[in-house]
Design a protein around this motif. Structure first.
Motif, PDB file in Angstrom:
ATOM      1  N   SER A 136       0.800  -1.229   0.000  1.00  0.00           N
ATOM      2  CA  SER A 136       0.000   0.000   0.000  1.00  0.00           C
ATOM      3  C   SER A 136       0.827   1.271   0.000  1.00  0.00           C
ATOM      4  O   SER A 136       0.276   2.377   0.046  1.00  0.00           O
ATOM      5  N   GLY A 137       2.144   1.154  -0.049  1.00  0.00           N
ATOM      6  CA  GLY A 137       2.993   2.344  -0.075  1.00  0.00           C
ATOM      7  C   GLY A 137       4.381   2.007  -0.565  1.00  0.00           C
ATOM      8  O   GLY A 137       4.752   0.830  -0.692  1.00  0.00           O
ATOM      9  N   LEU A 138       5.180   3.032  -0.826  1.00  0.00           N
ATOM     10  CA  LEU A 138       6.508   2.843  -1.390  1.00  0.00           C
ATOM     11  C   LEU A 138       7.590   3.285  -0.416  1.00  0.00           C
ATOM     12  O   LEU A 138       7.435   4.265   0.313  1.00  0.00           O
ATOM     13  N   GLU A 141      12.863   6.199  -0.035  1.00  0.00           N
ATOM     14  CA  GLU A 141      14.296   6.325   0.271  1.00  0.00           C
ATOM     15  C   GLU A 141      15.080   5.190  -0.372  1.00  0.00           C
ATOM     16  O   GLU A 141      16.144   5.408  -0.970  1.00  0.00           O
ATOM     17  N   LEU A 142      14.573   3.977  -0.255  1.00  0.00           N
ATOM     18  CA  LEU A 142      15.239   2.830  -0.877  1.00  0.00           C
ATOM     19  C   LEU A 142      15.217   2.953  -2.395  1.00  0.00           C
ATOM     20  O   LEU A 142      16.229   2.704  -3.061  1.00  0.00           O
ATOM     21  N   LEU A 143      14.074   3.333  -2.954  1.00  0.00           N
ATOM     22  CA  LEU A 143      13.969   3.462  -4.407  1.00  0.00           C
ATOM     23  C   LEU A 143      14.931   4.523  -4.935  1.00  0.00           C
ATOM     24  O   LEU A 143      15.539   4.348  -5.998  1.00  0.00           O
ATOM     25  N   ASP A 144      15.079   5.617  -4.204  1.00  0.00           N
ATOM     26  CA  ASP A 144      16.028   6.646  -4.617  1.00  0.00           C
ATOM     27  C   ASP A 144      17.459   6.117  -4.555  1.00  0.00           C
ATOM     28  O   ASP A 144      18.288   6.423  -5.418  1.00  0.00           O
ATOM     29  N   GLY A 145      17.751   5.311  -3.535  1.00  0.00           N
ATOM     30  CA  GLY A 145      19.089   4.759  -3.391  1.00  0.00           C
ATOM     31  C   GLY A 145      19.457   3.811  -4.518  1.00  0.00           C
ATOM     32  O   GLY A 145      20.641   3.703  -4.891  1.00  0.00           O
ATOM     33  N   LEU A 146      18.472   3.133  -5.088  1.00  0.00           N
ATOM     34  CA  LEU A 146      18.749   2.207  -6.183  1.00  0.00           C
ATOM     35  C   LEU A 146      19.273   2.917  -7.426  1.00  0.00           C
ATOM     36  O   LEU A 146      19.944   2.306  -8.265  1.00  0.00           O
ATOM     37  N   LYS A 147      18.998   4.201  -7.546  1.00  0.00           N
ATOM     38  CA  LYS A 147      19.420   4.954  -8.725  1.00  0.00           C
ATOM     39  C   LYS A 147      20.939   5.002  -8.878  1.00  0.00           C
ATOM     40  O   LYS A 147      21.450   5.133  -9.987  1.00  0.00           O
ATOM     41  N   GLY A 166       3.474  -2.955  -9.026  1.00  0.00           N
ATOM     42  CA  GLY A 166       4.544  -2.583  -9.942  1.00  0.00           C
ATOM     43  C   GLY A 166       4.290  -1.257 -10.634  1.00  0.00           C
ATOM     44  O   GLY A 166       5.221  -0.484 -10.888  1.00  0.00           O
ATOM     45  N   GLU A 167       3.044  -0.998 -10.930  1.00  0.00           N
ATOM     46  CA  GLU A 167       2.690   0.262 -11.585  1.00  0.00           C
ATOM     47  C   GLU A 167       3.037   1.459 -10.698  1.00  0.00           C
ATOM     48  O   GLU A 167       3.422   2.523 -11.195  1.00  0.00           O
ATOM     49  N   LYS A 168       2.926   1.300  -9.389  1.00  0.00           N
ATOM     50  CA  LYS A 168       3.304   2.363  -8.462  1.00  0.00           C
ATOM     51  C   LYS A 168       4.805   2.646  -8.543  1.00  0.00           C
ATOM     52  O   LYS A 168       5.242   3.800  -8.508  1.00  0.00           O
TER      53      LYS A 168
END
Length: 217
Positions: A136-138, A141-147, A166-168
């Motif tokens: 229900s949420g993202l 911080e982790l997603l930004d770190g993957l960049k 996945g669409e989120k």
């Protein structure tokens, strides 16, 4: 329940492609439906131990309505121990560090992500493996770190792609250079289908996903 933040706990059974195959009882639309209701915490355990930890937390907290997606038609035991505190919402768990490719396997599709990671490893690609835990949420911080060390994020969910988890992720990265590949079911009705054939038709086998990833990187 959601508007009043009532601390109810609801279990979702047969939320899976591998459950009932009758057109009137398809189980892969729940993520798109439930995860988009404000205020609900939708949890996706990967095994028996994680399910029990999430259930224990849900029953003892008093802040949120909690929905737990019981994994597949069989809750397997892993022998692992899991943190029983999920009050820090939307924090994903990195279970294996890698580079170039990050695999996010939601709920019972975490095991699919593990299989894909092993196939990639055999080809010399060490992928990061992530158990998102929350649908229900993202974990921004982790997603930004993957960049910093990844060029491709791959999501896998045992549900419909449209409006799904996945669409989120893809929407979050829409303004970035990150390539996102989402795996799940097409939005359609199937009746009396064969589970393995449905997986192949939607490119949801570990062989197909690994093949796609190797072409993308």
């Amino acid at each position: 329940m959601s508007i009043n933040s009532s601390p109810a706990v609801i279990g979702i059974f047969y939320g899976t492609i591998s459950g009932m195959n009758d057109i009137t009882h398809l189980g892969w639309f729940d993520i798109a439906l439930i995860s988009n209701i404000p205020g609900i915490v939708y949890l996706a355990p990967t095994c028996m131990e994680e399910y029990m930890a999430m259930l224990d937390w849900g029953m003892n907290q008093s802040s949120y309505p909690v929905v737990i997606r019981i994994p597949g038609v069989k809750v397997v035991e892993s022998g692992k121990k899991f943190d029983a505190d999920y009050s820090n919402l939307n924090t994903f768990s990195v279970t294996r560090e890698g580079t170039r490719v990050a695999l996010i396997g939601a709920g019972n599709f975490y095991s699919l992500a593990e299989e894909v990671a092993e196939k990639l490893s055999a080809e010399g690609v060490t992928a990061t493996l992530i158990n998102p835990r929350f649908l229900s949420g993202l974990d921004t911080e982790l997603l930004d770190g993957l960049k910093h060390y990844h060029s491709l994020v791959v999501t896998m969910e045992d549900g419909v792609l449209d409006g799904g988890f996945g669409e989120k992720i893809a929407r979050y990265y829409s303004a970035d250079a990150m390539n996102v590949k989402c795996y799940g079911m097409k939005k359609e009705f199937l009746d009396r289908y064969d589970y393995k054939e449905a997986l192949k038709a939607n490119r949801l086998t570990s062989e197909q996903i690994a093949e796609d990833i190797l072409e993308l990187i």
